[in-house]
Each structure stands twice: as structure tokens, then as C-alpha cells.
Design an enzyme around this catalytic site. Structure first.
Site, short mmCIF file in Angstrom:
data_model
loop_
_atom_site.label_atom_id
_atom_site.label_comp_id
_atom_site.label_asym_id
_atom_site.label_seq_id
_atom_site.Cartn_x
_atom_site.Cartn_y
_atom_site.Cartn_z
N TYR A 112 0.82 -1.21 0.00
CA TYR A 112 0.00 0.00 0.00
C TYR A 112 0.85 1.26 0.00
O TYR A 112 0.39 2.33 -0.42
CB TYR A 112 -0.94 0.01 1.20
CG TYR A 112 -2.07 -1.00 1.14
CD1 TYR A 112 -2.11 -1.97 0.16
CD2 TYR A 112 -3.09 -0.98 2.07
CE1 TYR A 112 -3.13 -2.89 0.10
CE2 TYR A 112 -4.14 -1.90 2.03
CZ TYR A 112 -4.14 -2.86 1.03
OH TYR A 112 -5.16 -3.76 0.98
N LYS B 262 3.65 -15.36 3.89
CA LYS B 262 3.73 -16.19 2.69
C LYS B 262 5.21 -16.46 2.43
O LYS B 262 5.76 -16.18 1.36
CB LYS B 262 3.05 -15.48 1.51
CG LYS B 262 2.82 -16.37 0.28
CD LYS B 262 1.90 -17.54 0.55
CE LYS B 262 1.64 -18.33 -0.74
NZ LYS B 262 0.96 -19.61 -0.48
N ASP C 96 -2.73 -18.31 2.92
CA ASP C 96 -3.81 -19.09 2.32
C ASP C 96 -4.35 -20.12 3.31
O ASP C 96 -5.55 -20.36 3.39
CB ASP C 96 -3.37 -19.75 1.01
CG ASP C 96 -1.97 -20.33 1.06
OD1 ASP C 96 -1.28 -20.20 2.08
OD2 ASP C 96 -1.55 -20.92 0.04
N ASP D 273 -5.58 -6.74 5.65
CA ASP D 273 -6.77 -6.12 5.08
C ASP D 273 -7.78 -7.18 4.65
O ASP D 273 -8.97 -7.11 4.96
CB ASP D 273 -6.36 -5.25 3.90
CG ASP D 273 -7.48 -4.36 3.39
OD1 ASP D 273 -8.58 -4.39 3.96
OD2 ASP D 273 -7.26 -3.63 2.42
N ASP E 271 -11.41 -8.59 6.86
CA ASP E 271 -12.73 -8.53 6.24
C ASP E 271 -13.37 -9.91 6.21
O ASP E 271 -14.58 -10.06 6.42
CB ASP E 271 -12.62 -7.97 4.82
CG ASP E 271 -12.54 -6.45 4.80
OD1 ASP E 271 -12.49 -5.85 5.89
OD2 ASP E 271 -12.50 -5.86 3.71
#
Length: 350
Positions: A142, A187, A219, A243, A247
Site C-alpha cells: 500500500y 507467505k 492461504d 486487510d 474482512d
């Protein structure tokens, strides 16, 4: 005590839900003998319309001078549908985080027994789920180097050791205050930045022998959050992964309108619901204000160190849910109430 709170309602339903949080704050201050003053400021699309900037310098100055910030949401379809826009509402949110150096986003995930049927997951999976996601907020893709052209674009995921160490410290210390279980999500099998995260976490875990630390690829974490959400106690991860995962976690409780958050760091902390601006509901008095009200509870607890005041808000929210005095997203086909009415009920209960 006396508090000076900056109000950044923002766009869409932001002004409506922030107004309800103000009602709760006023009720708590009256109950416990505190004084509170508010200063409003612009952020997001409304700020672009008024000043040309999504996070104007005047807004930043107000935030810096305040004891805490209550924030609503940013976002407007006008900008979503215009890829050529030079300034976007979301750039205001990123600028606020960067300039206030809000490097840690705390998002608690909890369930209410009377709402378990609203969750898309089975009751036995959801009942008792209670964990907190800690998201790094000022690094990663970001904020990394970007390039955008017609035939090629990239976003750079960059992290430094100090950035990683400070957010992991928040994770370990939060776990110590809870059930002493920390899950580091990365990851590392693919990304160099994630391997640095894991290396530093492994170095730091020996300093927290009372905390059980485990590591999970993002994942896998996304699957476990649905298969067994009660596995988690404290989850810490980088900006982009956080993020997405938070959610996903929001649906466990049954509605995004229930999850609060705190963004903390070097300067004034910001308290906000995790939902977006929901422009389709703006002005209709149907938005769920409980996440914003619960964010105000986090404000009392985290910025002001006032646990009883935060608990008073939480008890009032729980009572409204148990009484069925909720907005349409939680009504399950039964009677629902407006945003303003729910805010009034919670304030009166306080």
C-alpha cells in the site's frame, strides 16, 4: 477527565454512524463525570470536493492536537468508476495513517450468542470464537514504490526490520494479555518480505517464553479462519494480508457492522468501524452503528485507559443486541430499527 476528540465522519454512512458513537461518548462522560469536546474535520471524497485533497493539512493539524480520533469511512462511487482520478478518497485514509504513524491496526473479532444464527458458519464453529487481528498499517504494497501505465503496473511490498519488530512486539504483548497464543501469518514460501517477517519473529519469540507462537501461510490462515475460527487468539500479519483476512473475519460475527478497530502508533490514535462507506445506504437511516459505537469503547480503553467506561458501552451494545433493538442487517426478518433509534437506545441504556 477532559477529552478533546476529533470527529472525521467522512463519506457515505460515515456521518450517520459517527453521530451515534458521539451519543454513546456523551452518555459515558455524563455517567462517569468527564468533560468532552469535539472538533470536526474533513477526510475522503467530501474533503476532495471542498479542498482538492483527501486528507487536508487542516485535518491533520486537528488530529495531532486531539486526544483521539473517531473516524467513519471514506469512499465514493464517483472515484471508484474513474481510473483517471488524480486524488481518491482512500488516499486520504492512507495519508492519515502514514502522517500519524499509525502502524498497528487492532481488530477484535467476537461473537454474540443471540446473533450466532446470523453467521454463515455452523453454530459449533462460531460459538465462543474470540480473537484479535493485528495488522501492520503503514508498510507493504500500500505504501511501496508504484508504477502504473497502460501496459504495465507494479506495487512494491517493502518492509524494514524496525517496522516488523514494532508490530510483532504489539502481537506478542497482546498475546501475553490474552490466552498467550500468537499466530504469525505470512507467505514465506514465496515472498522475500515474508521470509524476513518469519526470521524476525523466530528471533523474537525466545523473548516471550510464556507465549505459544506458531506460523501459518496466509492461504492456510484463510481456510482455518472458516474451518476453525476458535483456533486463533492473536493473529499478526502484514498490511495487505491483514486487510483481506480481517474482512473475512468480519462475517464470523454475522455482520461487518459489528466489528470495531483501533489504529495506534506514534501520534493520535484513530478509532473506526471496519466497514466501508456503504454509499447505497447513505441518508436512509438503515446503517448499523454498533461497530462505530464499539470503536468508541476501544477509544476509552486504549487511549484513555478507562476500562469501566469502555465496559459500559460494551454492555449497552450487548443489551441492544439481546433485546433485538438492531438495524435491518441483524434483524433476521424480524422488526428492525433505524440507525438513529439504535444509537438513542444504546445511549439511554448507558
Amino acid at each position: 477527565m477532559k477529552f478533546n476528540i476529533a470527529l472525521l465522519p467522512g463519506d457515505g454512512i460515515g456521518p450517520e454512524v459517527v453521530n451515534q458513537a458521539v451519543k454513546a461518548v456523551d452518555a459515558v462522560c455524563k455517567k462517569f463525570g468527564h468533560e468532552v469536546s469535539y472538533t470536526k474535520a474533513l477526510v475522503g471524497a467530501c474533503a476532495i470536493d471542498a479542498t482538492g485533497k483527501a486528507y487536508p493539512a487542516e485535518t491533520h493539524e486537528i488530529c495531532m492536537k486531539s486526544d483521539a480520533v473517531l473516524f467513519g469511512a471514506v469512499g465514493d462511487p464517483r472515484f471508484d468508476n474513474d481510473p483517471t482520478a488524480k486524488e481518491r478518497p482512500e488516499t486520504g485514509l492512507l495519508a492519515m495513517r502514514k502522517q500519524l504513524e499509525l502502524y498497528a491496526n487492532l481488530r477484535p473479532v467476537e461473537t454474540w450468542k443471540s446473533l450466532i444464527s446470523k453467521s454463515p458458519l455452523k453454530t459449533e464453529l462460531v460459538d465462543g470464537a474470540d480473537f484479535i487481528c493485528i495488522r501492520e498499517l503503514t508498510g507493504g504494497m500500500y505504501f511501496g514504490e508504484k508504477h502504473e501505465a497502460d501496459d504495465m503496473a507494479f506495487d512494491t511490498c517493502k518492509y524494514t526490520r524496525p517496522e516488523i519488530e514494532r508490530i510483532l512486539k504489539v502481537g506478542f504483548e497482546t498475546a501475553q494479555k490474552r490466552n498467550k497464543h500468537l499466530t504469525v501469518v505470512d507467505k514465506a514460501n514465496v515472498l522475500a518480505s515474508s521470509r524476513l517477517w518469519r526470521k524476525i519473529a523466530q528471533e523474537m519469540e525466545k523473548n516471550y517464553p510464556d507465549v505459544t507462537t506458531d506460523y501459518m501461510f496466509v492461504d492456510k490462515a484463510a481456510m482455518v479462519m472458516i474451518q476453525n475460527p476458535k483456533f486463533f487468539d492473536v493473529l499478526v500479519t502484514e498490511n495487505t494480508f491483514g486487510d483481506i483476512l480481517t474482512d473475512e473475519a468480519s462475517v464470523i460475527a454475522g455482520s461487518m457492522g459489528l466489528l470495531s478497530s483501533a489504529s495506534v502508533g506514534i501520534h493520535t490514535s484513530v478509532y473506526e468501524p471496519i466497514h466501508g462507506s456503504y454509499p447505497q445506504a447513505a441518508g436512509k437511516n438503515i446503517a448499523n452503528p454498533l461497530a462505530t459505537i464499539l470503536s468508541a469503547a476501544m477509544m476509552f480503553e486504549t487511549s484513555f485507559g478507562l476500562k469501566a467506561e469502555g465496559a459500559a458501552i460494551r454492555k449497552a451494545v450487548a443489551a441492544s443486541i439481546d433485546a433485538g433493538y438492531v438495524t435491518e442487517d441483524l434483524a433476521a426478518g424480524g422488526k428492525s430499527y433505524g440507525t438513529n433509534e439504535v444509537g438513542d437506545w444504546v445511549a439511554a441504556h448507558i
